[in-house]
Structure formats: structure tokens, C-alpha cells
Write an enzyme that holds these catalytic residues in place. Structure first.
Site, short mmCIF file in Angstrom:
data_model
loop_
_atom_site.label_atom_id
_atom_site.label_comp_id
_atom_site.label_asym_id
_atom_site.label_seq_id
_atom_site.Cartn_x
_atom_site.Cartn_y
_atom_site.Cartn_z
CB CYS A 51 18.67 -64.44 64.49
SG CYS A 51 17.30 -65.26 63.66
CG HIS B 266 19.11 -65.61 70.77
ND1 HIS B 266 19.04 -64.62 69.83
CD2 HIS B 266 18.54 -66.71 70.21
CE1 HIS B 266 18.47 -65.08 68.73
NE2 HIS B 266 18.14 -66.35 68.93
CD GLU C 176 20.58 -67.40 75.06
OE1 GLU C 176 21.04 -66.26 75.28
OE2 GLU C 176 19.37 -67.65 74.98
CE LYS D 16 15.30 -63.20 70.10
NZ LYS D 16 16.42 -62.76 70.94
CG HIS E 221 13.40 -64.34 67.03
ND1 HIS E 221 14.21 -63.31 66.60
CD2 HIS E 221 14.16 -65.47 66.98
CE1 HIS E 221 15.41 -63.80 66.30
NE2 HIS E 221 15.40 -65.10 66.53
CG PHE F 1 18.25 -70.57 61.59
CD1 PHE F 1 18.33 -71.13 62.85
CD2 PHE F 1 17.02 -70.50 60.98
CE1 PHE F 1 17.20 -71.62 63.48
CE2 PHE F 1 15.88 -71.00 61.60
CZ PHE F 1 15.97 -71.56 62.85
#
Length: 423
Positions: free
Chosen positions: A170, A310, A321, A342, A347, A406
Site C-alpha cells: 500500500c 493514510h 498514525e 479513503k 483504499h 502490510f
């Protein structure tokens, strides 16, 4: 002397819009493009909603042969690349040496749509253990080779310089742009067509995220499903999309009179070496990436005027975050508007980082911070200014965008207003 990297063109294809202008209007209006999946019957799945791009390839100028040959992720990338290079004025016929134009494309799941479709045909809907190659597409090899995404983008841009694919989950979009900046800074290219693409709205991808319960189950109310930083959040909505930016050495751009959106002054990527999908609560990994990017930009943390988060809408990411912003920016973190797009477009995995960098450039140009949609009940542990529901007018000089992926990937990028010299 260090070369400065500026943005001279960009194009976004995201859910809910068919061009960059429509994308910007949608996210600044706080409208959500999340809907029930239409690409296949989602009934058997835990999460049945997604952000889908209403792409009409023929209307975008693709031939029927190209539509037959190219995977959906390639179609998105090439459509964006064509528009971005046209806006930047680097199309064929200009005096720019094609050997000095490069391409850097980020991607997480390759040609997932075509690979899955081919498996379904070759296995006769999964009934045959041994697939029958008589039915395979002649383009199957291209679907298995991620480099085909960059190759198609390079052909579309007329680029004969360095060409690469960056695949880091990502964070791929930010990382592809970071790699492009480095190639310009070291003198390997004068112009880079860089960004990312992903088309993961497929049964196998949806099933994978179902298995780890990372996606939302709010199937009865898709538009309000993604809720970053909200107490009632329950995961993200998977999506597809692409963004391509034209990055250029500032002197090269100045000589040809190019219009400049802004400048990328700092980039950093770190890995947490901690867990495949997990994040620590303390936010140290992302904080390191932010601090390193600010150091490269030679920018004080107190100069940051907006953070494009994010903001995936999972509890562990939102908490990670929030702590990272506090660690990297100190008390100033409480004064900075933060938002997650998002919440409106979902996403799109490897593509989202490039879409978010494009958002930062548009925010600087227009002096507007897009909101975090669906943020009605803020999580008390996420106690920063997450710009709920409505856009905010802000004169922006320095913007920070971050990505988390990830595998432990953490990336950060600094985008600044261009003032005709090093800011």
C-alpha cells in the site's frame, strides 16, 4: 548543485469521477463514491462494497484491440499517463529527448483482474484441477509480468529512459514517486512519468481481505461505510484507481515554460520488521519516516500546514498514525488539519499513495483541505484535527502525506508550494 523536482502535470482516475476535475470536486464536496460491488456478484462475501471506477475505455481513446489486450490496471495507468503528459506538454513532437524521460509505476497486486478471469476460464469455473491451456489468452504472459504495467505506460508517454515497477504493497504509489524523484535528482532523467495503478476489485482480493477482517461489513450503507478516525469504524472499502504525475527537473521545466503545481522536497521509506499486518500502538515506525522526509526537505515540522493521512479506517492504523504525527511534529500536530480521502474513494492498495500525492498538489494549488467524510463520532484516542465532513480553506505552503502497508512498510513525502527557487 542538487536538482529540484517539480510537478508539471497530473491525472487521476478514481471512484466517482472520470477525470481529475471531477475527482477534486467530489472529494472537496465530501461525497462518497463507495457502492455495492458491480464487477461481480458479491453476495457470498463478508464485505460487499467497494470503490469502482466507471471507466469507458473507448471514450478514453483506446482501440478495441487495446481493450482486449490490456488488463484493467494497465488501462487505468495508460489513460492517466496520456492525460498527464498532455497537460504537461511533453507529448511527441516536442524537443524533449525521449531518452531523458523515464517511468516509475507503483502497483500492489499486478494484473489481478485478468489473471483471475483467465483462471476461471482455464479451470472451467474451478471444476478442473488441471487447467486446459487451449483456452488461454495470448496475452496471459503479460498479465503475469508486473513490468508490463510500466512498459505500457512508457509506450504511452514516449519514454525511452529508465523504466521500473515499484511494488511495496500500500505504499507503492508514494515509493514509485520517491524513486522517480531520486532518478531526477541524480541526473538519470530530466522528466519522469510516475504514479501508480491497481484494480483489485476481484473475488480473490475481496476474499483475502475478508479473511483477515480488514474491510468494512457495513454493506447496507456503502456511502457511509469507510469511517477513518471514527469511533464506529469497522475497516476500509477496497477500491481501484490510478494517478500519474509528470515530475521534472525544475530548470528543465523553467526553460520550456511549464506550469508548476508544486515541488516534492522530501521522501523517506522505513520498515518496522515487526509483523505482516500488525502495527505497534506507539507509531515509532511512521514517525521515523516523517522525520526523515522532513530532514531531507530541510523543513521544520512546524511548517507543515496539512497532513494527508493514510486513514484506512482500521483501528490499529488510526491509532498508529495519530501517535506518529504527535511524535514527529510535537505539539504542532494539534494545530495541523488532517484528513483521509479513503473515506470517499476507498483504499486502492498500491495506487492510493499516488492519488494522495496528487491530492496534495491540488490542495496546494487550490488552497483547500478535503474533508474526512463520515466522521461523526471521533474516537477520543484520535484527538487531532481530522477535518470532519466539510472541506476547509487553508493557504498551504507545506503538505505531508503518508502511507502504511502490510509487511511493515511506512513511507512519507513532503510536497511544497513552488516559489521559483528552493523553498
Amino acid at each position: 548543485m542538487s536538482r529540484h523536482v517539480v510537478i508539471t502535470g497530473l491525472s487521476v482516475l478514481a471512484p466517482g469521477s472520470t477525470d481529475t476535475e471531477g475527482f477534486w470536486k467530489m472529494i472537496t464536496a465530501g461525497r462518497s463514491a463507495i457502492r455495492r460491488i458491480t464487477a461481480f456478484d458479491p453476495t457470498p462475501f463478508r464485505s460487499q462494497v467497494a470503490g469502482e471506477v466507471d471507466l469507458d475505455p473507448l471514450a478514453c481513446g483506446f482501440s478495441r484491440r487495446e481493450v482486449r489486450r490490456l488488463d484493467r490496471a494497465s488501462l487505468l495507468a495508460v489513460a492517466c499517463a496520456r492525460r498527464a503528459v498532455a497537460e504537461a506538454g511533453i507529448t511527441s513532437g516536442t524537443s524533449i529527448d525521449p531518452g531523458r524521460i523515464g517511468v516509475s509505476v507503483g502497483n500492489a497486486v499486478g494484473s489481478a483482474t485478468s489473471i483471475e478471469n483467465e483462471y476461471v476460464v482455464l479451470s472451467d469455473e474451478g471444476r478442473q484441477w488441471l487447467v486446459d491451456q487451449k483456452y488461454q489468452s495470448p496475452h496471459l504472459f503479460d498479465y503475469f509480468v508486473p513490468g508490463s504495467l510500466a512498459r505500457e505506460t512508457a509506450w504511452a508517454a514516449g519514454a525511452e529512459g529508465p523504466v521500473s515497477v515499484i511494488s511495496a504493497g500500500c505504499t507503492s504509489g508514494i515509493d514509485a514517486l520517491g524513486h522517480a524523484c531520486q532518478l531526477i535528482q541524480e541526473g538519470s532523467a530530466d522528466v519522469m512519468v510516475a504514479g501508480a495503478t491497481d484494480a483489485p476489485v476481484t473475488p480473490i482480493a475481496v476474499a483475502c481481505f475478508d479473511a483477515i477482517k480488514a474491510t468494512t461489513r457495513r454493506n447496507d450503507d456503502p456511502e457511509h461505510a469507510p469511517r477513518p478516525f471514527d469511533r464506529t469504524r469497522d475497516g476500509f472499502a477496497i477500491a481501484e484507481g490510478a494517478a500519474m504525475l509528470v515530475l521534472e527537473d525544475s530548470e528543465h521545466a523553467r526553460r520550456r515554460g511549464a506550469d508548476i503545481y508544486g515541488t516534492i522536497t522530501g521522501y523517506a521509506a522505513h520498515s518496522n520488521a515487526y509483523h505482516m499486518t500488525g502495527l505497534s500502538r506507539d507509531g515509532n515506525e511512521m514517525a521515523r519516516a516523517i522525520t526523515t522526509a522532513l530532514d531531507e526537505a530541510r523543513t521544520d515540522p512546524t511548517a507543515v500546514g496539512y497532513i494527508n493521512a493514510h486513514g484506512s479506517g482500521t483501528k490499529q492504523n488510526d491509532l498508529h498514525e495519530t501517535e506518529a504525527f504527535k511524535k514527529a511534529l510535537g505539539e504542532h500536530a494539534y494545530n495541523v488539519p488532517v484528513s483521509s480521502i479513503k473515506s470517499m474513494i476507498g483504499h486502492s492498495l498500491g495506487a492510493i499513495g499516488a492519488i494522495e500525492v496528487a491530492t496534495c498538489a491540488l490542495a496546494i494549488r487550490n488552497g483547500v483541505v478535503p474533508p474526512t467524510a463520515n466522521l461523526h463520532e471521533p474516537d477520543p484516542d484520535c484527538d487531532l484535527d481530522y477535518v470532519p465532513l466539510e472541506a476547509r480553506d487553508v493557504d498551504l505552503d507545506v503538505v505531508l502525506t503518508v502511507g502504511s502497508g502490510f509487511g511493515g512498510f511506512q513511507s512519507a513525502m513532503i510536497v511544497e508550494k513552488w516559489r521559483g527557487g528552493h523553498v
